[in-house]
Design a protein around this motif. Structure first.
Motif, PDB file in Angstrom:
ATOM      1  N   PHE A   1       8.113  10.058  -2.277  1.00 30.27           N
ATOM      2  CA  PHE A   1       6.818  10.139  -3.172  1.00 30.27           C
ATOM      3  C   PHE A   1       7.512   9.501  -4.139  1.00 30.27           C
ATOM      4  O   PHE A   1       6.898   8.598  -5.247  1.00 30.27           O
ATOM      5  N   VAL A   2       8.752   8.814  -4.151  1.00 34.36           N
ATOM      6  CA  VAL A   2       9.727   8.226  -5.306  1.00 34.36           C
ATOM      7  C   VAL A   2       9.366   6.848  -5.172  1.00 34.36           C
ATOM      8  O   VAL A   2       9.185   6.017  -5.765  1.00 34.36           O
ATOM      9  N   ASN A   3       9.697   6.193  -4.345  1.00 35.88           N
ATOM     10  CA  ASN A   3       8.686   5.430  -3.155  1.00 35.88           C
ATOM     11  C   ASN A   3       7.382   4.288  -4.046  1.00 35.88           C
ATOM     12  O   ASN A   3       7.062   3.442  -3.384  1.00 35.88           O
TER      13      ASN A   3
ATOM     14  N   GLY B   1       0.870  -1.069   0.079  1.00 35.05           N
ATOM     15  CA  GLY B   1       0.113   0.322  -0.192  1.00 35.05           C
ATOM     16  C   GLY B   1       0.501   1.250   0.123  1.00 35.05           C
ATOM     17  O   GLY B   1       2.083   1.234   0.166  1.00 35.05           O
ATOM     18  N   PHE B   2      -0.173   2.704  -0.276  1.00 34.38           N
ATOM     19  CA  PHE B   2       1.023   3.307  -0.849  1.00 34.38           C
ATOM     20  C   PHE B   2       1.339   3.923   0.556  1.00 34.38           C
ATOM     21  O   PHE B   2       2.375   4.476   1.400  1.00 34.38           O
ATOM     22  N   PHE B   3       0.844   4.076   2.640  1.00 37.02           N
ATOM     23  CA  PHE B   3       1.380   4.534   3.531  1.00 37.02           C
ATOM     24  C   PHE B   3       2.738   3.738   3.710  1.00 37.02           C
ATOM     25  O   PHE B   3       3.653   4.437   3.773  1.00 37.02           O
ATOM     26  N   PHE B   4       2.575   2.081   3.308  1.00 34.02           N
ATOM     27  CA  PHE B   4       4.487   1.472   3.868  1.00 34.02           C
ATOM     28  C   PHE B   4       5.141   2.305   2.791  1.00 34.02           C
ATOM     29  O   PHE B   4       5.997   1.908   3.555  1.00 34.02           O
ATOM     30  N   ALA B   5       4.846   2.174   1.801  1.00 33.84           N
ATOM     31  CA  ALA B   5       5.671   2.297   0.626  1.00 33.84           C
ATOM     32  C   ALA B   5       6.388   3.468   0.986  1.00 33.84           C
ATOM     33  O   ALA B   5       7.859   3.960   0.403  1.00 33.84           O
ATOM     34  N   HIS B   6       5.340   4.625   1.722  1.00 36.45           N
ATOM     35  CA  HIS B   6       5.780   6.057   1.611  1.00 36.45           C
ATOM     36  C   HIS B   6       6.386   6.021   2.658  1.00 36.45           C
ATOM     37  O   HIS B   6       7.831   6.613   2.387  1.00 36.45           O
ATOM     38  N   MET B   7       6.547   5.805   3.890  1.00 34.27           N
ATOM     39  CA  MET B   7       6.895   6.032   5.047  1.00 34.27           C
ATOM     40  C   MET B   7       6.992   4.568   6.064  1.00 34.27           C
ATOM     41  O   MET B   7       7.664   4.925   7.229  1.00 34.27           O
TER      42      MET B   7
END
Length: 323
Positions: A222-224, A135-141
């Motif tokens: 944001f790249v991740n 998911g977005f949040f995990f990949a983001h931070m």
């Protein structure tokens, strides 16, 4: 110095193309990191308030300069130079980029390169440190607030980073990273506007310090996240990495991620020149004055062939023509 044009597609480590065959491991939260990030963001919000209400125009220009400098420590330094060996740099440039990397405070060069090579080799699997399938949040931070997955640790041991460790600049930074990063990220940035033109102390500390730092963190994150979720895939439709102009604008050139994961050794990370790519401009300027050399780039023929073979045939809005 003209870039070294490479026709064959070579990578510093073969990429694992298999998909996960077992369920994702449960995330183990590291509450200390959660509290740390919460405190950083609270300080950043206060810094944003001071920046908009109290900071001078000179302070804003200085803050933008800091963002670009710390960004280069990650993009031109940790990423393109030390991780992917996309070009070579002489000692003065390596020292400058290591200093900027300390200002960015996103882990030391050795650990950054190790984790990023693992990400490339095992992208979208359980061994990917910031696996976008979570998911977005995990990949983001979120991945920074959780214990590393067992696969990340085990597969990470198979990735060679001895070439990174061989650089004395990397070894020096690694040994003294904590005091160097604290000084470069939270002491020097606030001290300059305070002592040079009398900016308010709290605005300096929370604006040039915490607000600037957290903003730069999100630009990199944001790249991740975003650049693995939204965008077109003109080079390889079988991977999650995408082309994102807005991420590239924020991350000074790192948003052309579908190209980068297809040609990770290309110093420009894009075939579009300097469009949304300040890092490439910086590296070319360093090459012009003799500080950067042996710049590697993919040949036009290789890029076009790859588009036809594995691209999604998407319309490239930046070039304004169909592929």
């Amino acid at each position: 110095m003209a870039p070294n044009v490479i026709s064959a597609t070579v990578e510093e480590a073969p990429r694992e193309t298999h998909r996960n065959t077992k369920p994702l491991e449960p995330v183990q939260i590291v509450w200390r990191n959660v509290i740390l990030f919460l405190g950083l963001h609270i300080a950043a919000v206060y810094g944003m308030y001071l920046a908009f209400c109290c900071a001078s125009l000179c302070a804003w220009l200085y803050g933008i300069l800091l963002c670009y400098a710390s960004g280069l420590g990650v993009t031109a330094g940790a990423h393109r130079l030390w991780t992917h060996r996309a070009y070579k740099a002489k000692l003065p440039l390596r020292i400058f980029l290591a200093f900027c990397n300390c200002m960015a405070l996103q882990n030391d060069l050795y650990e950054w390169a190790r984790d990023h090579r693992v990400h490339h080799k095992f992208a979208e699997t359980n061994a990917d440190p910031h696996n976008v399938n979570r998911g977005f949040f995990f990949a983001h931070m979120g991945w920074l607030m959780a214990k590393k997955q067992r696969d990340v640790i085990e597969k990470g041991k198979t990735v060679d980073v001895s070439d990174v460790w061989a650089d004395p600049v990397v070894r020096f930074q690694h040994r003294f990273y904590v005091p160097l990063a604290a000084f470069c990220c939270f002491v020097i940035p606030p001290a300059v506007p305070y002592y040079c033109w009398g900016e308010d102390w709290y605005t300096c500390v929370f604006g040039a310090g915490f607000f600037r730092y957290v903003i730069c963190l999100h630009f990199t994150w944001f790249v991740n996240s975003a650049a693995h979720l939204w965008g077109n895939k003109p080079y390889d439709k079988y991977i999650s990495a995408t082309e994102s102009k807005w991420v590239s604008a924020l991350a000074i050139g790192e948003g052309f991620h579908n190209y980068h994961h297809t040609f990770p050794w290309d110093y420009a990370t894009s075939e579009l020149g300097y469009k949304y790519n300040f890092t490439t401009l910086f590296i070319d300027c360093m090459a012009y004055i003799g500080q950067a050399y042996d710049l590697k780039t993919a040949s036009h023929e290789s890029v076009q062939q790859r588009k036809k073979r594995t691209g999604d045939g998407s319309y490239d809005e930046i070039l304004g023509k169909k592929e």
